[in-house]
Design an enzyme around this catalytic site. Structure first.
Site, PDB file in Angstrom:
ATOM      1  N   CYS A  78       0.877  -1.162   0.000  1.00  0.00           N
ATOM      2  CA  CYS A  78       0.000   0.000   0.000  1.00  0.00           C
ATOM      3  C   CYS A  78       0.917   1.215   0.000  1.00  0.00           C
ATOM      4  O   CYS A  78       1.520   1.535   1.016  1.00  0.00           O
ATOM      5  CB  CYS A  78      -0.910   0.011   1.229  1.00  0.00           C
ATOM      6  SG  CYS A  78      -1.837   1.549   1.404  1.00  0.00           S
ATOM      7  N   SER A 120      -1.251   2.017   4.623  1.00  0.00           N
ATOM      8  CA  SER A 120      -0.836   0.694   5.095  1.00  0.00           C
ATOM      9  C   SER A 120      -1.991  -0.296   5.004  1.00  0.00           C
ATOM     10  O   SER A 120      -2.137  -1.157   5.856  1.00  0.00           O
ATOM     11  CB  SER A 120      -0.358   0.794   6.539  1.00  0.00           C
ATOM     12  OG  SER A 120      -1.390   1.370   7.322  1.00  0.00           O
TER      13      SER A 120
END
Lengths: 194, 103, 99
Positions: A99, A103
């Site tokens: 990502c 995250s």
């Protein structure tokens, strides 16, 4: 290593908790309960899903078409969780999840993301130099394999269905699940029979 | 199969809008910088979700179509392995159809 | 990037491909969050369940941190600052309560 929080952050957290508690927004019991629920999620769930998909063609189809339903079929509560997508590795395609913006991580089936997954280095490099990143895990893929990086930018959360390694013929689901690590489910590592 | 109401079917060639709202003021967007202005291929439609650009500011958030769009790695970075790709979730309002024969 | 490409500077959090981390090895630390992190994480979830903030607001708050703070703070320290800022912005708590 993740650095410990600085003292002013710890103090700020306790002031925030005190302020929210004073307003009746939350209680210490609620925090403990929420933390206990979060602590229960672990990559063993994702590993069991993969092992079952390796041995049960119907479950494999479900896993690839509707990861959320496949997680629920293993007893995971997915209500309120983002939808789960599962990406199938093949002899010519390998998936790697990252990502780059924050995250995003399939916490319902993998638990808390590891520190490195959230690090600036992983987020910056996985999308641009995936083979270099894989090499740091000792994962080397031949040139004929496409590395497909999956940048988890929006509402789905993604998990990898790795290929079942040779040498595992006749293994029980339990034994298979034991070789599927969290790193295999993110795509930085491959399951090994030995 | 085109998902009901979806503007783009799997296999459609699309261009990501070359827009930089972060240069105009506070915003929250989920389209990473490295695909803006770039050309990719729709892998599949992923359904519709409340627009995070509104959710981030507590505004009413109309649902937007989301797609998995695939890009070749090499044109993005001018480096890398020729076979490698990246798959990114992109909302429909960030995508433009690519005319036949466009680069 | 072609030489004539207009120079857009990605936002701090928009890290894909960022050159400054190009040669940074990935820290293999995979310990779970510490007690501080787990506590912040749980509070974030409770506030979301109670419709007091969305994950998108959390992200916007993190993305609003000045670049030097973004990189200097730990992961859950960023979360905490964002949660606090959003709670103040929404009038749920007052800034003075955190001083």
């Amino acid at each position: 290593m993740a650095a410990p929080p600085r003292p002013e952050s710890v103090a700020m957290l306790e002031k925030l908790v005190a302020a929210l508690t004073a307003k009746g927004i939350l209680t210490e019991e609620e925090i403990a309960e929420r933390q206990a629920i979060t602590d229960r999620a672990s990559p063993e769930t994702g590993a069991r899903m993969v092992a079952r998909a390796w041995t049960d063609p119907d479950y494999r189809r479900l896993l690839l078409s509707d990861g959320t339903a496949a997680a629920e079929a293993m007893g995971v509560t997915m209500a309120g969780a983002p939808p789960l997508g599962v990406l199938e590795d093949t002899p010519t395609r390998h998936h790697l999840v990252v990502c780059t913006l924050c995250s995003c991580y399939p916490r319902a089936v993998l638990g808390y993301p590891p520190h490195w997954y959230k690090s600036a280095a992983y987020r910056a490099r996985a999308v641009r130099d995936p083979r270099g990143v894989l090499a740091e895990w000792g994962t080397h893929l031949p040139d004929h394999v496409e590395v497909r990086v999956v940048d988890s930018t929006a509402d789905y959360r993604w998990m990898v269905l790795p290929m079942r390694p040779a040498g595992t013929e006749g293994w029980s689901e339990e034994r298979l699940a034991a070789i599927v690590t969290r790193d295999c489910l993110i795509g930085v590592a491959l399951p090994r029979a030995g | 199969m085109t998902e009901a109401g979806a503007a783009f079917a799997p296999g459609a060639r699309v261009r990501v809008r070359d827009d930089w709202p972060e240069e105009r003021g506070p915003c929250h967007i989920r389209t990473p910088h490295y695909v803006r202005g770039r050309t990719g291929t729709v892998e599949r439609a992923l359904g519709a979700f409340p627009n995070p650009e509104d959710l981030a500011f507590g505004r009413p958030a109309p649902r937007r179509r989301l797609y998995h769009v695939r890009f070749d790695q090499r044109p993005l970075w001018n480096e890398g392995h020729p076979r490698d790709t990246v798959l990114v979730e992109i909302f429909e309002h960030w995508l433009e159809p690519l005319a036949e024969g466009s680069p | 990037m072609p030489d004539d490409a207009p120079a857009h500077v990605p936002a701090t959090h928009d890290l894909g491909g960022a050159s400054r981390f190009r040669c940074t090895p990935i820290d293999p630390d995979d310990a779970p969050p510490d007690a501080f992190g787990k506590r912040v994480d749980a509070i974030r979830q409770i506030l979301a369940q109670k419709k007091l903030m969305t994950v998108d607001e959390l992200r916007r708050g993190i993305e609003s941190l000045p670049p030097e703070e973004y990189h200097a703070l730990g992961y859950y320290e960023r979360w905490l600052r964002s949660i606090a800022a959003i709670m103040i912005e929404k009038g749920v708590i007052a800034a003075e309560e955190l001083r």
